[in-house]
Structures are given as C-alpha cells and as structure tokens.
Design an enzyme around this catalytic site. Structure first.
Site, PDB file in Angstrom:
ATOM      1  N   LYS A  16       0.816  -1.222   0.000  1.00 58.88           N
ATOM      2  CA  LYS A  16       0.000   0.000   0.000  1.00 58.88           C
ATOM      3  C   LYS A  16       0.847   1.267   0.000  1.00 58.88           C
ATOM      4  O   LYS A  16       0.339   2.339  -0.329  1.00 58.88           O
ATOM      5  CB  LYS A  16      -0.962   0.006   1.184  1.00 58.88           C
ATOM      6  N   ASP A  17       2.137   1.159   0.343  1.00 56.76           N
ATOM      7  CA  ASP A  17       3.021   2.329   0.343  1.00 56.76           C
ATOM      8  C   ASP A  17       3.609   2.634  -1.029  1.00 56.76           C
ATOM      9  O   ASP A  17       4.201   3.699  -1.228  1.00 56.76           O
ATOM     10  CB  ASP A  17       4.182   2.121   1.329  1.00 56.76           C
TER      11      ASP A  17
ATOM     12  N   ARG B 213      -7.893   8.423   4.612  1.00 58.05           N
ATOM     13  CA  ARG B 213      -8.908   7.435   4.244  1.00 58.05           C
ATOM     14  C   ARG B 213      -9.705   6.983   5.458  1.00 58.05           C
ATOM     15  O   ARG B 213     -10.938   6.902   5.425  1.00 58.05           O
ATOM     16  CB  ARG B 213      -8.223   6.222   3.577  1.00 58.05           C
ATOM     17  N   ARG B 214      -9.004   6.673   6.548  1.00 56.37           N
ATOM     18  CA  ARG B 214      -9.702   6.241   7.765  1.00 56.37           C
ATOM     19  C   ARG B 214     -10.473   7.396   8.388  1.00 56.37           C
ATOM     20  O   ARG B 214     -11.605   7.224   8.851  1.00 56.37           O
ATOM     21  CB  ARG B 214      -8.698   5.677   8.767  1.00 56.37           C
TER      22      ARG B 214
ATOM     23  N   ARG C  95       1.209   9.228  14.524  1.00 60.10           N
ATOM     24  CA  ARG C  95       2.217   8.530  13.747  1.00 60.10           C
ATOM     25  C   ARG C  95       3.015   7.637  14.669  1.00 60.10           C
ATOM     26  O   ARG C  95       2.860   7.668  15.870  1.00 60.10           O
ATOM     27  CB  ARG C  95       3.139   9.533  13.052  1.00 60.10           C
ATOM     28  N   GLY C  96       3.900   6.846  14.064  1.00 63.30           N
ATOM     29  CA  GLY C  96       4.749   5.974  14.861  1.00 63.30           C
ATOM     30  C   GLY C  96       4.479   4.514  14.576  1.00 63.30           C
ATOM     31  O   GLY C  96       3.541   4.154  13.860  1.00 63.30           O
ATOM     32  N   ASN C  97       5.316   3.655  15.156  1.00 65.84           N
ATOM     33  CA  ASN C  97       5.152   2.227  14.936  1.00 65.84           C
ATOM     34  C   ASN C  97       3.995   1.677  15.767  1.00 65.84           C
ATOM     35  O   ASN C  97       3.320   2.408  16.496  1.00 65.84           O
ATOM     36  CB  ASN C  97       6.465   1.492  15.241  1.00 65.84           C
TER      37      ASN C  97
ATOM     38  N   THR D  60       4.175   2.368  19.513  1.00 66.70           N
ATOM     39  CA  THR D  60       3.920   3.770  19.839  1.00 66.70           C
ATOM     40  C   THR D  60       2.432   4.068  19.814  1.00 66.70           C
ATOM     41  O   THR D  60       1.893   4.725  20.714  1.00 66.70           O
ATOM     42  CB  THR D  60       4.654   4.685  18.845  1.00 66.70           C
ATOM     43  N   ARG D  61       1.757   3.600  18.784  1.00 64.44           N
ATOM     44  CA  ARG D  61       0.328   3.903  18.644  1.00 64.44           C
ATOM     45  C   ARG D  61      -0.511   3.231  19.726  1.00 64.44           C
ATOM     46  O   ARG D  61      -1.343   3.868  20.371  1.00 64.44           O
ATOM     47  CB  ARG D  61      -0.149   3.486  17.247  1.00 64.44           C
TER      48      ARG D  61
ATOM     49  N   CYS E 180      -1.282   7.371  -2.242  1.00 60.34           N
ATOM     50  CA  CYS E 180      -1.613   6.402  -1.197  1.00 60.34           C
ATOM     51  C   CYS E 180      -2.120   7.065   0.078  1.00 60.34           C
ATOM     52  O   CYS E 180      -2.595   6.379   0.983  1.00 60.34           O
ATOM     53  CB  CYS E 180      -0.413   5.509  -0.898  1.00 60.34           C
TER      54      CYS E 180
END
Length: 327
Positions: free
Chosen positions: A99-100, A147-148, A165-167, A170-171, A258
């Site tokens: 998707k990236d 999109r979300r 943001r973040g991995n 993190t989220r 994207c």
C-alpha cells in the site's frame, strides 16, 4: 590469491572454480514490523530455493520525519530510499508494504513478487475492550490516514479523530497510557507481529474499506537481475497479484496517492462461469460528508480492465473533485 565475482544470477563463483549459493541481500526498513515482514520473505525464499539471505536495514524519509504523512506527500516516503539502495546494488531485493508503493512503475525495477495477502481489514485497539461504536461521544481516536478519517467521520459516531504517527508499539502505547481512547491500525501488521489479540474490533469493509494493497507485501528486484524469475517462482501469488492490481489501477486512474481518502478491496469470488474478480471502492471528501461508492466484477484474467472501468464510473460521478477539492 583467490577472489570472487558475483554473477547476475543466483550463484557466486570463486576464481578457484568453487560454486556456492549467492547470499541474497534484502533491503528493509528498520521498524519491528518491517523487519518481521522482510524476515517472512527471507525465510520463504530460503525454504523454496535454498538461497541464503541477509537483511539490510535502510532508513527512509518516512522514518526520520515527524510530519504527518499527508503533508510529506504520502506516496513513496517509505519507498524511495529502499529503491535507491536497490538500484545502487547495495541490496538485491527490497520488501515494502504494498500500500506504500506509488502506482507509477519505477524505471529499472521489477515487482518480482506479491506474496499471499494477509487479512486486509482495519482494526480498532481501544481502552476497556470497547468497539468503535461503544466509544462515548468525544472519545479520541488516533489515525494518520485521511482514508480512515473520512470513513470513520462518515459513520457519525461523534468521536474526535486525532492524527497519530509511529510504529505499532507507539500507537497502541498511546491507548495504554490514556492519551487516546483508541487507535485504528491494519490488521495485517498485528497478525505478522502475532498481536491480533490486542484488537478490540475488526472493522467491516462495508463501513471502512482498506487502502488499496493493504495487507499485501511487495518484493522488488532490479529488472535486469536473474533473481526476478527466481523470486517470482518462489513467492508470487497470482490471485493476490490480480486483486491488488485492480485496486492499484483504480487508484492510478483516480490520480490519487496512497494518502488520499480512497478505499478499495478486490476479492476472488465464484461467478457464473468460474472464478472472477469482485471489487468495492469508495472516494470521499476529507470530512467524509460526501462520497462516491461503487462495486463491479470482471474476469480474473483482466484485473487492469476492471480497475480502469470502475475508476471511469467513479470519475463520472465526481470522485476526482472529492479527492482533491478546490481550495
């Protein structure tokens, strides 16, 4: 004195005449999820072909910047550094979340394989085991994807959508600490990290369609490398490739990156004369108040045609104006 010369194929030949397997260098982002995904590709490649592999960590612009992805342009921010390393010869393969990937084909690089897709749906990780609909009005829901944001806003739940943001750690950590009431993530990432049980809800695509290509991986090689055929034979899944091709052609025809508020999901379904492709898609205004939703089906052998025809229908209904409203 002995030395080695590397052939474009899959062996390394020493000057003494000894032949041994080529070590395939796989470029990957350094995050835990990226390394896990690349490790799955490496393990499968070795299992099928016997080729040894090593992971090479590459830092991308998306990893070092703190800007929201939409402000960075979204498309390609996690991809270009890996592709540069591939073209320089620093690595032999690059593994991406599909998707990236920008939809425009890169010069000198081949999409050698699209492995079998993980579940492409989005999930919610919320406090107290709640679902999205159970969160109180004003609850803070973290997501960095337009999109979300647009699709969840369209549900009219009264939640406050907050950029994050973040991995994965993190989220989810922002929920565990109480900073946020919930976050929305791709289920595929949690599955590959063996953390699906942390999701409190899997979102129905009828409500929230995933990003084009979500849940799939992309394995790229230099176009002139003999590894293309080897990797394709070992890793490529034709049904997954057909589905994501529909989604990405649709995205390209809509001229949306994207990070645009576009969702799409293609699946293989039984038709009147055998397997066919069935796709659902949505384009939304950023606030989710306006949308164009369409679905279509077509032959499994022509994913490009199905993507183009569905995009044409959506463009005729004004999808382009929603994606890129006048300022």
């Amino acid at each position: 004195m002995t030395g080695t010369t590397t052939t474009p194929g899959t062996t390394t030949v020493s000057t003494t005449g000894e032949t041994r397997a080529r070590v395939v260098r796989i470029g990957t982002r350094a995050s835990t999820l990226a390394r896990t995904q690349s490790g799955l590709v490496a393990d499968r490649l070795t299992e099928v072909t016997g080729l040894p592999t090593e992971l090479v960590h590459i830092r991308t612009h998306g990893d070092v910047s703190t800007e929201p992805l939409a402000q960075m342009g979204g498309t390609g921010v996690f991809v270009s550094a890996l592709r540069d390393a591939l073209l320089r010869g620093d690595v032999d393969l690059a593994v991406h979340s599909l998707k990236d990937l920008p939809t425009a084909p890169p010069e000198g690089i081949a999409l050698a394989a699209v492995p079998p897709r993980e579940d492409p749906r989005d999930v919610v990780v919320a406090r107290d085991g709640l679902t999205l609909g159970e969160l109180p009005q004003g609850a803070t829901v973290g997501t960095g994807a337009p999109r979300r944001v647009a699709q969840i806003a369209a549900l009219g739940l009264g939640v406050d959508l907050v950029g994050v943001r973040g991995n994965v750690d993190t989220r989810i950590g922002k929920v565990r600490s109480g900073e946020l009431d919930a976050v929305v993530l791709a289920r595929a990432g949690l599955a590959r990290l063996d953390r699906v049980e942390e999701a409190t809800e899997v979102l129905d695509p009828i409500q929230v369609l995933p990003a084009p290509g979500q849940g799939a991986l992309a394995v790229e090689c230099r176009a002139d490398d003999d590894l293309v055929a080897t990797v394709a034979g070992a890793l490529d899944d034709p049904l997954t490739r057909a589905c994501v091709t529909v989604e990405r052609v649709l995205l390209a025809e809509l001229e949306a990156g994207c990070s645009a508020p576009v969702g799409a999901l293609a699946e293989v379904a039984m038709g009147d004369s055998g397997d066919e492709l069935w796709v659902r898609a949505v384009a939304l205004s950023p606030d989710g108040t306006l949308s164009v939703r369409r679905s279509a089906s077509g032959p499994l052998e022509d994913p490009e045609g199905l993507g183009r025809s569905l995009a044409a229908e959506m463009l005729a209904e004004g999808a382009a104006d929603l994606i890129a409203p006048e300022t």
